[in-house]
Write a protein that holds these residues in place. Structure first.
Motif, PDB file in Angstrom:
ATOM      1  N   PHE A   1       0.411  -1.070  -0.259  1.00  0.00           N
ATOM      2  CA  PHE A   1      -0.209   0.111   0.061  1.00  0.00           C
ATOM      3  C   PHE A   1       1.053   0.798   0.186  1.00  0.00           C
ATOM      4  O   PHE A   1       0.396   2.079  -0.524  1.00  0.00           O
ATOM      5  N   VAL A   2       2.469   1.329   0.621  1.00  0.00           N
ATOM      6  CA  VAL A   2       2.344   2.210   0.406  1.00  0.00           C
ATOM      7  C   VAL A   2       3.261   2.727  -0.806  1.00  0.00           C
ATOM      8  O   VAL A   2       3.048   3.764  -1.000  1.00  0.00           O
ATOM      9  N   LYS A   3       3.652   1.498  -1.458  1.00  0.00           N
ATOM     10  CA  LYS A   3       4.199   2.007  -2.811  1.00  0.00           C
ATOM     11  C   LYS A   3       2.668   1.970  -4.041  1.00  0.00           C
ATOM     12  O   LYS A   3       3.171   2.947  -4.731  1.00  0.00           O
ATOM     13  N   LEU A   4       1.742   1.737  -3.778  1.00  0.00           N
ATOM     14  CA  LEU A   4       0.513   2.153  -4.598  1.00  0.00           C
ATOM     15  C   LEU A   4       0.785   3.789  -4.007  1.00  0.00           C
ATOM     16  O   LEU A   4      -0.299   4.698  -5.356  1.00  0.00           O
ATOM     17  N   LYS A   5       0.714   4.234  -3.101  1.00  0.00           N
ATOM     18  CA  LYS A   5       0.264   5.759  -2.720  1.00  0.00           C
ATOM     19  C   LYS A   5       1.479   5.892  -3.112  1.00  0.00           C
ATOM     20  O   LYS A   5       1.677   7.528  -4.002  1.00  0.00           O
TER      21      LYS A   5
ATOM     22  N   SER B   1       1.213   9.382  -6.153  1.00  0.00           N
ATOM     23  CA  SER B   1       1.419  10.589  -5.888  1.00  0.00           C
ATOM     24  C   SER B   1       2.391  11.096  -7.196  1.00  0.00           C
ATOM     25  O   SER B   1       2.504  12.117  -7.525  1.00  0.00           O
ATOM     26  N   LEU B   2       3.100  10.473  -7.477  1.00  0.00           N
ATOM     27  CA  LEU B   2       3.913  10.582  -9.250  1.00  0.00           C
ATOM     28  C   LEU B   2       3.337  10.408 -10.041  1.00  0.00           C
ATOM     29  O   LEU B   2       3.586  10.975 -10.675  1.00  0.00           O
TER      30      LEU B   2
END
Length: 206
Positions: free
Chosen positions: A175-179, A183-184
């Protein structure tokens, strides 16, 4: 060479030329962090004591040829068993069929669609593949990871806390990578919109 790598810096302390320096002493203390299975927690105090004694002793009768031969002479003194064990564990270069076959396994795991795998994720997949191969040789039949790690009675058998932690950590990382990806994408869209607005304003001015 990645000289800024902390692991390579720590291993460089094993060079006889780096003895009797405060930097080498501190780096040797960090070696158990990179080889946690070599020195046990109960042996760390004895390991630190060996390091201090090793830094203060002069080996006048030791012939300095190469690092490994030099450390063999140190081991023969029987004064630094833990330090010698740590040294040979880090200086040993493994080459065997299982290690060589890991390159072919990497080709099956790391593909153009999965080339951003974390080292821990790849390590877990590699261990499962090795285990599956060994089970196939023993049972001489196909077996999947689901069948291997399934429980006979999931209502009564104990839950593996380490497995639960790994699942939670993987979920959090996902989920951190999804966020981060979201954002990118939003930043790129803003940059594109800003560049379009600038281009339109330039046309209006002209």
């Amino acid at each position: 060479m990645p000289f800024t790598n902390p692991f390579l810096k720590a291993v460089s302390s094993l060079d006889p030329c780096n003895r009797k320096t405060s930097v080498a002493l501190e780096l040797m203390k960090e070696l158990p962090l990179y080889a946690s299975n070599v020195v046990q927690d109960s042996e760390k105090e004895a390991y630190d004591l060996e390091i201090h004694n090793f830094q203060n002793v002069h080996f006048s009768d030791i012939v300095e040829e190469s690092v490994d031969l030099w450390w063999i002479d140190v081991e023969n003194t029987s004064k630094y068993p833990l330090l010698s064990r740590m040294t040979f564990a880090l200086l040993t270069c493994f080459h065997e069929p299982k290690v060589e076959s890991s390159f072919s396994i990497m080709n099956n795991v790391i593909t153009p669609g999965s080339n951003t795998l974390n080292v821990s994720t790849f390590n877990a997949m590699q261990c499962i593949k090795y285990e599956l191969r060994s089970q196939k040789k023993k049972k001489k039949k196909k077996i999947s990871a689901v069948c291997m790690f399934s429980k006979h009675d999931f209502l009564k058998e104990k839950v593996d806390p380490k497995l639960v932690r790994n699942v939670r950590n993987s979920r959090n990382v996902y989920f951190v990578k999804l966020k981060q990806n979201k954002s990118l994408r939003e930043e790129r869209i803003k940059e594109l919109n800003a560049s379009k607005e600038k281009a339109l304003t330039k046309k209006d001015v002209c």
